[in-house]
Design an enzyme around this catalytic site. Structure first.
Site, PDB file in Angstrom:
ATOM      1  N   ARG A  65      -3.300 -12.564   6.434  1.00 44.57           N
ATOM      2  CA  ARG A  65      -3.145 -12.681   4.443  1.00 44.57           C
ATOM      3  C   ARG A  65      -4.502 -14.178   4.174  1.00 44.57           C
ATOM      4  O   ARG A  65      -4.398 -15.002   3.708  1.00 44.57           O
ATOM      5  CB  ARG A  65      -2.002 -13.550   3.662  1.00 44.57           C
ATOM      6  CG  ARG A  65      -1.270 -12.425   3.310  1.00 44.57           C
ATOM      7  CD  ARG A  65      -1.739 -10.979   2.953  1.00 44.57           C
ATOM      8  NE  ARG A  65      -0.529  -9.934   3.074  1.00 44.57           N
ATOM      9  CZ  ARG A  65      -0.896  -8.766   2.644  1.00 44.57           C
ATOM     10  NH1 ARG A  65      -1.573  -7.944   2.917  1.00 44.57           N
ATOM     11  NH2 ARG A  65       0.478  -8.043   3.091  1.00 44.57           N
ATOM     12  N   HIS A 180      -5.945   4.088   6.911  1.00 45.08           N
ATOM     13  CA  HIS A 180      -4.774   4.230   6.382  1.00 45.08           C
ATOM     14  C   HIS A 180      -4.648   5.372   5.873  1.00 45.08           C
ATOM     15  O   HIS A 180      -5.682   5.574   4.722  1.00 45.08           O
ATOM     16  CB  HIS A 180      -4.976   3.020   5.403  1.00 45.08           C
ATOM     17  CG  HIS A 180      -3.770   3.169   4.666  1.00 45.08           C
ATOM     18  ND1 HIS A 180      -3.312   2.001   3.916  1.00 45.08           N
ATOM     19  CD2 HIS A 180      -4.247   4.419   2.988  1.00 45.08           C
ATOM     20  CE1 HIS A 180      -2.167   2.258   3.062  1.00 45.08           C
ATOM     21  NE2 HIS A 180      -2.898   3.886   2.936  1.00 45.08           N
ATOM     22  N   ASP A 306       2.893  -3.616  11.156  1.00 45.14           N
ATOM     23  CA  ASP A 306       2.355  -3.262   9.335  1.00 45.14           C
ATOM     24  C   ASP A 306       2.945  -4.339   9.042  1.00 45.14           C
ATOM     25  O   ASP A 306       3.276  -4.679   7.435  1.00 45.14           O
ATOM     26  CB  ASP A 306       2.592  -1.897   8.868  1.00 45.14           C
ATOM     27  CG  ASP A 306       2.052  -2.051   7.473  1.00 45.14           C
ATOM     28  OD1 ASP A 306       1.209  -2.693   7.647  1.00 45.14           O
ATOM     29  OD2 ASP A 306       1.852  -1.231   7.021  1.00 45.14           O
TER      30      ASP A 306
HETATM   31  C1  NCD Z   1      -0.323  -3.128   3.077  1.00 39.50           C
HETATM   32  C2  NCD Z   1      -0.388  -4.796   2.582  1.00 39.50           C
HETATM   33  O1  NCD Z   1       0.921  -5.650   2.210  1.00 39.50           O
HETATM   34  O2  NCD Z   1      -1.279  -5.272   3.048  1.00 39.50           O
HETATM   35  N1  NCD Z   1       1.212  -2.644   2.431  1.00 39.50           N
HETATM   36  C3  NCD Z   1       1.769  -1.885   2.834  1.00 39.50           C
HETATM   37  O3  NCD Z   1       3.029  -1.862   2.124  1.00 39.50           O
HETATM   38  N2  NCD Z   1       1.811  -1.450   3.783  1.00 39.50           N
HETATM   39  C4  NCD Z   1      -1.083  -2.259   3.083  1.00 39.50           C
HETATM   40  C5  NCD Z   1      -0.585  -1.174   4.111  1.00 39.50           C
HETATM   41  O4  NCD Z   1      -0.613  -1.913   5.454  1.00 39.50           O
HETATM   42  O5  NCD Z   1      -1.680  -0.669   4.137  1.00 39.50           O
HETATM   43 ZN    ZN Z   2      -2.354   0.649   5.510  1.00 38.84          ZN
END
Ligand code: NCD
Ligand code: ZN
Length: 425
Positions: A65, A180, A306
């Site tokens: 982030r 993705h 993730d």
């Molecule tokens: C991820 C994010 O919040 O950036 N969210 C998710 O639900 N996995 C995006 C992603 O990894 O596809």
């Molecule tokens: Zn993703």
């Protein structure tokens, strides 16, 4: 002065080592692994009796982030969470603000991690500029700046020709495309898995086909172009079958699964639990079983978290509006160790799925304790039980469906290039 980690059970799957040994570190690198090393007077000795000594874990799918959403996480807090989870290397996704589609941001990420971070950061750059899907990034430049792959993660590359050209360029630079894979038109605004439960809860469903159809397309494009394709966070039984079949045909495809997709089913969403809202969605018991089978037979190459931190203000609202994603860096190891208790994987295989195998997918020069390697190391206490609470988690965000659950297994010390970056013994 050397550092000697003594009397631990060294597990290094890349070298097929599993034995009680000592690890000698010199100038930030592994000097040797041997039995009963005699320390010199000025050597630093770390007693690892009763602990595992493994390569520092490698997570190829995290969201740090930073820049842009530092109120959710930043490179310092995110890598601190990584170190606490036993991870010494993370590959971070480009859905920052601005997104990581240029070398200035790529370099910023690497440098900030080097100067202030607790783990190595290997940036993944976007496939298209601004992740807008319209034009390709400068792949050669970005490779030189230190990026390890290309992904529009968070979004699918909807335009098949665009993805084809991305694969052709990426292959020219010997870089992977990290997909993705979720067909947005089939996903159709779905916020959880489609099935009887989504009907019962009155929520729009996202069927397994959105993933599998997109994965089928991506695999065939990889077949056409010869590019290396890595598929993110797979969630459905049909996807595992597609990857298994593609590998048998010799397509250069790899894939990862998250701990939540092999641990939880859509039932976690019942009660409109926003912290169980994630993309792709948690699915059925049959899908979870397929994830375990995929791990067992090697179809699934790696466990990746993730880790997707979100501020409470992005989550604390009606389920439909809440952000997708959950944190994962600090719960990944204990959740993965459950696979050993369940007889799905051996302890060595779990460590491999969290170290050398993900490192190989992105060709990150980490994930082993071989002599000469950077001394990135995790000391793991398999018996350490702890509870997931706001206080026990280092991440800036606390969006986890595992809140208040008991976890067994913990990295009690983490070393990055021979230096202790996390310690709770
Ligand atoms: C991820 C994010 O919040 O950036 N969210 C998710 O639900 N996995 C995006 C992603 O990894 O596809
Ligand atoms: Zn993703």
């Amino acid at each position: 002065m050397k550092t000697i980690i003594k009397n631990g059970r060294v597990i290094d799957p890349a070298q097929n080592i599993d034995a009680i040994l000592d690890v000698v570190i010199s100038a930030g690198c592994i000097e040797s692994i041997a039995a009963q090393v005699q320390p010199a007077a000025d050597d630093q000795v770390i007693d690892a009796t009763g602990l595992l000594i493994t390569p520092g874990l490698v997570d190829i799918h995290v969201h740090l982030r930073d820049p842009g959403y530092e109120y959710k996480e930043d490179i310092v807090s995110g890598t601190r969470a990584a170190a606490a989870g036993g991870f010494t290397s993370v590959a971070c996704m480009p859905n920052t603000n601005p997104s990581n589609d240029n070398k200035a941001i790529t370099r910023y990420m690497i440098q900030k991690a080097e100067l202030e971070g607790y783990a190595n950061v290997f940036p993944i750059c976007s496939i298209t500029k601004g992740q807008q899907g319209d034009s390709l990034v400068e792949m050669g430049d970005l490779k030189l700046a230190g990026c390890v792959g290309f992904s529009d993660d968070g979004l699918n590359v909807e335009d098949g020709a665009m993805l084809r050209h991305a694969m052709e360029y990426a292959q020219g630079f010997d870089m992977p495309i990290i997909a993705h894979s979720e067909d947005e038109s089939i996903k159709d605004g779905g916020v959880m898995n489609e099935g009887p439960l989504s009907t019962e809860l009155g929520l729009t469903g996202n069927p397994w086909v959105s993933e599998a159809a997109s994965v089928a397309r991506d695999i065939m494009l990889a077949e056409l172009t010869g590019a290396r394709l890595h598929i993110c966070h797979i969630s459905s039984k049909r996807t595992v079958e597609l990857v298994r079949e593609a590998k048998q045909r010799g397509v250069r495809v790899t894939c990862e699964v998250t701990p939540h997709h092999f641990t939880l089913t859509e039932e976690a969403v019942r009660g409109y639990e926003v912290n169980a809202k994630v993309g792709p969605p948690l699915r059925t018991a049959a899908d979870v079983a397929a994830m375990k089978e995929g791990l067992r037979d090697g179809t699934i190459d790696a466990i990746a978290t993730d880790h997707a931190p979100h501020h409470i203000d992005d989550k604390n609202m009606e389920f439909v509006y809440a952000a997708f994603g959950m944190i994962g860096l600090e719960t990944a190891l204990p959740l993965s160790l459950r696979l050993v208790d369940e007889g799905v994987l051996s302890l060595n295989e779990v460590i491999a799925c969290l170290s050398c195998k993900p490192a190989n997918v992105l060709r990150i020069p980490r994930g082993t304790l071989i002599a000469g390697a950077v001394a990135d190391i995790a000391l793991i206490n398999l018996e350490h039980t702890w509870e997931v609470t706001r206080q026990s988690i280092r991440s800036r965000s606390f969006n986890t469906p595992f809140e208040q659950q008991s976890m067994k297994g913990k990295a009690v010390m983490t070393l990055r290039a021979g230096r202790v970056v996390h310690k709770e013994i």
